[in-house]
Design a protein around this motif. Structure first.
Motif, PDB file in Angstrom:
ATOM      1  N   ASP A 122      -4.782 -34.870  15.654  1.00 29.47           N
ATOM      2  CA  ASP A 122      -3.718 -34.205  14.895  1.00 29.47           C
ATOM      3  C   ASP A 122      -2.634 -33.668  15.829  1.00 29.47           C
ATOM      4  O   ASP A 122      -1.436 -33.773  15.529  1.00 29.47           O
ATOM      5  CB  ASP A 122      -4.307 -33.057  14.069  1.00 29.47           C
ATOM      6  N   PRO A 223       7.455 -33.835   2.707  1.00 32.61           N
ATOM      7  CA  PRO A 223       7.129 -33.177   1.434  1.00 32.61           C
ATOM      8  C   PRO A 223       8.027 -31.964   1.206  1.00 32.61           C
ATOM      9  O   PRO A 223       8.461 -31.311   2.165  1.00 32.61           O
ATOM     10  CB  PRO A 223       5.664 -32.752   1.616  1.00 32.61           C
ATOM     11  N   SER A 227       5.367 -27.674  -1.751  1.00 31.56           N
ATOM     12  CA  SER A 227       4.140 -28.441  -1.937  1.00 31.56           C
ATOM     13  C   SER A 227       3.031 -28.025  -0.988  1.00 31.56           C
ATOM     14  O   SER A 227       1.911 -28.526  -1.089  1.00 31.56           O
ATOM     15  CB  SER A 227       4.427 -29.929  -1.744  1.00 31.56           C
ATOM     16  N   PHE A 228       3.307 -27.122  -0.052  1.00 29.06           N
ATOM     17  CA  PHE A 228       2.291 -26.694   0.905  1.00 29.06           C
ATOM     18  C   PHE A 228       1.477 -25.551   0.320  1.00 29.06           C
ATOM     19  O   PHE A 228       2.035 -24.567  -0.169  1.00 29.06           O
ATOM     20  CB  PHE A 228       2.938 -26.241   2.219  1.00 29.06           C
ATOM     21  N   GLY A 232      -4.436 -22.807   2.956  1.00 32.11           N
ATOM     22  CA  GLY A 232      -5.050 -24.107   3.127  1.00 32.11           C
ATOM     23  C   GLY A 232      -6.418 -24.005   3.775  1.00 32.11           C
ATOM     24  O   GLY A 232      -6.879 -22.927   4.172  1.00 32.11           O
ATOM     25  N   MET A 423       2.356 -29.239   7.999  1.00 34.25           N
ATOM     26  CA  MET A 423       1.575 -30.358   7.483  1.00 34.25           C
ATOM     27  C   MET A 423       0.306 -30.557   8.304  1.00 34.25           C
ATOM     28  O   MET A 423      -0.766 -30.826   7.758  1.00 34.25           O
ATOM     29  CB  MET A 423       2.409 -31.642   7.500  1.00 34.25           C
ATOM     30  N   ARG A 424       0.420 -30.412   9.615  1.00 34.12           N
ATOM     31  CA  ARG A 424      -0.783 -30.550  10.448  1.00 34.12           C
ATOM     32  C   ARG A 424      -1.779 -29.443  10.154  1.00 34.12           C
ATOM     33  O   ARG A 424      -2.989 -29.684  10.055  1.00 34.12           O
ATOM     34  CB  ARG A 424      -0.413 -30.526  11.934  1.00 34.12           C
ATOM     35  N   THR A 426      -2.203 -27.795   7.407  1.00 38.04           N
ATOM     36  CA  THR A 426      -2.775 -27.887   6.058  1.00 38.04           C
ATOM     37  C   THR A 426      -3.456 -29.234   5.804  1.00 38.04           C
ATOM     38  O   THR A 426      -3.870 -29.513   4.675  1.00 38.04           O
ATOM     39  CB  THR A 426      -1.673 -27.674   5.006  1.00 38.04           C
ATOM     40  N   GLN A 428      -2.148 -32.279   5.852  1.00 40.05           N
ATOM     41  CA  GLN A 428      -1.332 -33.250   5.132  1.00 40.05           C
ATOM     42  C   GLN A 428      -0.619 -34.234   6.054  1.00 40.05           C
ATOM     43  O   GLN A 428       0.025 -35.167   5.577  1.00 40.05           O
ATOM     44  CB  GLN A 428      -0.281 -32.524   4.281  1.00 40.05           C
ATOM     45  N   PRO A 431      -2.331 -37.994   5.855  1.00 41.89           N
ATOM     46  CA  PRO A 431      -1.939 -38.743   4.644  1.00 41.89           C
ATOM     47  C   PRO A 431      -0.469 -39.118   4.624  1.00 41.89           C
ATOM     48  O   PRO A 431      -0.099 -40.199   4.147  1.00 41.89           O
ATOM     49  CB  PRO A 431      -2.294 -37.773   3.505  1.00 41.89           C
ATOM     50  N   TRP A 432       0.378 -38.237   5.144  1.00 40.19           N
ATOM     51  CA  TRP A 432       1.814 -38.541   5.207  1.00 40.19           C
ATOM     52  C   TRP A 432       2.073 -39.741   6.109  1.00 40.19           C
ATOM     53  O   TRP A 432       2.887 -40.617   5.783  1.00 40.19           O
ATOM     54  CB  TRP A 432       2.556 -37.306   5.703  1.00 40.19           C
TER      55      TRP A 432
END
Length: 449
Positions: A122, A223, A227-228, A232, A423-424, A426, A428, A431-432
């Motif tokens: 990640d 995103p 959306s976060f 998380g 994103m990292r 959480t 996401q 998938p992104w």
């Protein structure tokens, strides 16, 4: 003076053309290469392999080991040992109260190493994505600054001509020259930034090419900020810390359950004996009376050991317990810092989104002013009764629009960087990136001719 500025303009164009003659790489290709070649990921994978071997080793304590040894020689006097030519022996653990704890400790260690590998992947993915977005942003700023520098040089020549005609002052001339010099300095800074980012991206991916450029179409939309999730799940790094703490706790349990608990082990041995060249038959007459008994020896059995007192082992058990407690507290502290940073990122993204909207408004205003100037220049042509605008006003409007556009690019990158980081955290980001892999432009590395 005009010749000097023309040469500078030519040098800037040549530098940009040289920068464009470099290899292109898509976002997902860069991430994929980095995950396969980056030393941080490879080191984490090696740690997983080591932890997997440690778990197998803990299980292997129950599997009998076998070995053979031998030798031959003469002796005189009283025999000091059995004259063995060769022997085959086997040993294994049958039962130990502590061994299941050690097995669970090794299993938790493997789980911790697996989480650490995911965290390393990640981190490397985030580094590649941020570097890629930064390089894309720098390339866009470079193109905008090239246009901005062209407007600045034209403005400089216009002001110079107006100064010669007595229509502008010396201060306006110096101000126009300062603007052009500032833009040129910013261009050089951006060129250095692109070089450093390209080099960093090539090192992340393991490619020998040091002049990589990005493919903007390979970057999927980020995103939306809303959306976060607010709270998380734990990151892979936090899960690795707790799994490591659990491994140390299991080890401490195993070290503590030692005294007054039986340890059963299995032993088997076959030996081939030769009494020639020794005085063994002289001191042990049985070897002379029944010759065939002297050639082979076989033993097998279970050994039981009950530890009663071992001060060193007790001290080691206390050390293991303290180490387990420290690991647990550190994991909890890491989790607290993780959620605090996540909360700060949520608020930071809200602020950056608002600032980005403000920068976009400024840029739209500058574009509207430029459009108005162009319309007015066209409408007032040949009409002396209307306020006359000059080419100087047009270049100033174009400069203002490009400056606001560069500011907007900087603000959008800051927002994107914060979104990638969140994103990292959480979960996401992966998938992104998988969604990005479905895009056609995200699968190739090309070199423009």
């Amino acid at each position: 003076m005009q010749i000097r500025w023309s040469k500078a303009m030519g040098i800037g164009l040549a530098m940009c053309l040289c920068a464009c003659a470099s290899a292109q790489i898509s976002l997902t290709s860069a991430v994929d290469l980095a995950l396969r070649n980056n030393p941080k990921v490879l080191a984490a994978q090696a740690s997983v392999n080591k932890a997997r071997a440690a778990l197998a080793q803990a299980h292997d304590a129950y599997i009998p080991s076998a070995g053979i040894n031998g030798g031959y020689g003469g002796s005189t006097g009283v025999p000091l040992n059995v004259p063995v030519v060769f022997s085959l022996s086997s040993q294994s653990l049958v039962f130990n109260f502590s061994q299941p704890d050690y097995v669970r400790a090794a299993a938790s260690g493997l789980q911790s190493a697996t989480f650490a590998l995911q965290d390393a992947r990640d981190q490397v993915s985030e580094d590649v994505v941020v570097t890629y977005l930064s390089l894309d942003n720098a390339q866009q700023r470079q193109a905008a600054m090239l246009q901005e520098y062209g407007f600045a040089t034209r403005l400089f020549r216009i002001v110079q001509d107006r100064l010669d005609a007595g229509q502008d002052s010396q201060s306006e001339f110096l101000g126009a020259r300062l603007t052009a010099d500032q833009i040129r300095a910013a261009q050089l800074q951006t060129d250095d930034e692109i070089t450093a980012l390209s080099d960093h991206l090539s090192r992340l991916t393991g490619l020998p090419e040091r002049h990589l450029t990005v493919i903007s179409s390979s970057i999927p939309a980020l995103p939306p900020a809303g959306s976060f999730p607010e709270n998380g799940p734990d990151s892979a790094g936090v899960r690795a810390a707790f799994a490591s703490a659990k491994s140390k706790q299991e080890t401490a349990f195993g070290d503590a359950r030692y005294r007054f608990r039986p340890v059963l082990s299995f032993d088997a041995n076959y030996s081939r004996i030769s009494t020639s060249h020794t005085n063994y038959p002289l001191y042990y007459p049985g070897f002379q009376s029944d010759r065939h008994l002297s050639d082979n020896a076989l033993s097998a059995g279970v050994q039981i050991q009950i530890p009663l007192f071992d001060r060193g082992h007790q001290d080691r058990a206390r050390e293991s317990a303290a180490e387990a407690a420290r690991a647990r507290f550190e994991a909890e502290e890491q989790r607290n810092q993780f959620f605090e940073g996540q909360l700060k990122l949520h608020h930071s993204i809200d602020e950056l989104q608002a600032n980005s909207k403000v920068a976009e408004d400024y840029r739209d205003i500058a574009q509207a002013k430029l459009d108005a100037v162009l319309v007015q220049l066209s409408a007032n042509a040949g009409d002396p009764n209307k306020p006359q605008l000059t080419p100087k006003d047009e270049q100033n409007a174009r400069l203002q629009e490009r400056q606001r556009f560069v500011e907007l690019l900087n603000m959008q990158f800051q927002l994107s960087q914060a979104q990638v980081n969140l994103m990292r955290q959480t979960g996401q980001l992966e998938p992104w990136l998988k969604a990005a892999a479905t895009q056609p432009a995200a699968t190739s590395i090309t070199s423009p001719q």
